[in-house]
Design an enzyme around this catalytic site. Structure first.
Site, PDB file in Angstrom:
ATOM      1  N   ASP A   1       0.753  -1.248   0.024  1.00 57.02           N
ATOM      2  CA  ASP A   1      -0.012  -0.070   0.034  1.00 57.02           C
ATOM      3  C   ASP A   1       1.166   1.259   0.038  1.00 57.02           C
ATOM      4  O   ASP A   1       1.953   1.444   0.759  1.00 57.02           O
ATOM      5  CB  ASP A   1      -0.848  -0.181   1.052  1.00 57.02           C
TER       6      ASP A   1
ATOM      7  N   ASP B   1      -7.855   5.918  -8.435  1.00 53.94           N
ATOM      8  CA  ASP B   1      -9.340   5.859  -8.292  1.00 53.94           C
ATOM      9  C   ASP B   1      -9.748   7.287  -7.738  1.00 53.94           C
ATOM     10  O   ASP B   1      -9.313   7.777  -6.924  1.00 53.94           O
ATOM     11  CB  ASP B   1      -9.597   4.943  -7.376  1.00 53.94           C
TER      12      ASP B   1
ATOM     13  N   LYS C   1     -17.447  10.229  -3.879  1.00 57.76           N
ATOM     14  CA  LYS C   1     -18.332  10.590  -2.819  1.00 57.76           C
ATOM     15  C   LYS C   1     -17.365  11.516  -1.816  1.00 57.76           C
ATOM     16  O   LYS C   1     -16.580  11.129  -1.527  1.00 57.76           O
ATOM     17  CB  LYS C   1     -19.104   9.403  -2.044  1.00 57.76           C
TER      18      LYS C   1
END
Ligand SMILES: C[S@@+](CC[C@H](N)C(=O)[O-])C[C@H]1O[C@@H](n2cnc3c(N)ncnc32)[C@H](O)[C@@H]1O
Length: 213
Positions: A96, A118, A122
């Site tokens: 990560d 990405d 929202k």
């Protein structure tokens, strides 16, 4: 992004630990040792199947390149590209990117690349966007003073958000393009997602954010 389960991928990554670095934290501040040479260090976050990082490595054979990618089933394709093309100046980290400041020391990186991350549209997911301020703090830390964060996306909302986020954080913006492919930048290395989106007729947005002096 659809991630296919490839149960054999982990074994293949382990087998090629000279390219897929298992203990990235051990090389913090010493990546030149991994490459056996002192050279500008370029790092791509979310390198996916590796078309960009391998393309850059071929274009700039004297520089060092590291791709960080979370999913083993994707990064294994990047490994295949390195093996098939005999590319010697790429290393991969299957972790990560939140661990960036554990992998690299302060001022160690010459250039960062963030391609088609990405968008997390929202509002409640803002903190997951790789251009959220907490990530920018990590980018600023590892980048040399004056080092460049290169950002490309097809997502207008993410691009607008990111320009504001970079600017609020104190990065200086340059070479902003609202339609990269129309500008026909000769130095542009196309990523997998970039090809997919531009073939659909979507615009590609790009900018460079410079770490403060
Ligand atoms: C939409 S894909 C783009 C892939 C590639 N950069 C391209 O342009 O074709 C985003 C990639 O980033 C990876 N990714 C997302 N968040 C990440 C993180 N926190 N650390 C490492 N990789 C990450 C995903 O697994 C995925 O492969």
């Amino acid at each position: 992004m659809r991630v296919r389960h490839k149960p054999w991928a982990k074994g293949k990554l382990d087998l090629h630990s000279d390219i897929v670095i298992q203990s990235a934290r051990d090389y913090n501040g010493e990546w030149h040792e991994v490459f056996h040479k002192e050279a500008p260090l370029h790092v791509e976050i979310g390198s996916g199947k590796g078309r960009f990082i391998t393309g850059m490595a071929k274009k700039y054979p004297n520089d060092n390149f590291v791709g960080i990618e979370l999913h083993e089933s994707v990064i294994v394709t990047a490994l295949d590209k390195c093996l098939e093309e005999g590319i010697e100046n790429v290393r991969l980290i299957n972790e990560d990117a939140r661990g960036l400041t554990e992998f690299f020391a302060e001022d160690e990186v010459d250039a960062l690349y963030l391609n088609f991350c990405d968008p997390w549209p929202k509002n409640r997911h803002e903190k997951r966007r790789l251009t959220y301020s907490a990530f920018l703090a990590q980018y600023e830390y590892v980048l040399k003073k004056g080092g460049v964060l290169n950002f490309k996306t097809d997502n207008q909302g993410l691009f607008e958000y990111s320009l504001e986020s970079f600017s609020k954080y104190g990065f200086t913006l340059q070479n902003i393009s609202l339609d990269l492919h129309r500008a026909r930048l000769k130095d542009n290395v196309v990523t997998e997602y970039e090809e997919k989106f531009s073939e659909k007729g979507q615009r590609i947005y790009r900018c460079e954010a410079i770490a403060s002096e």
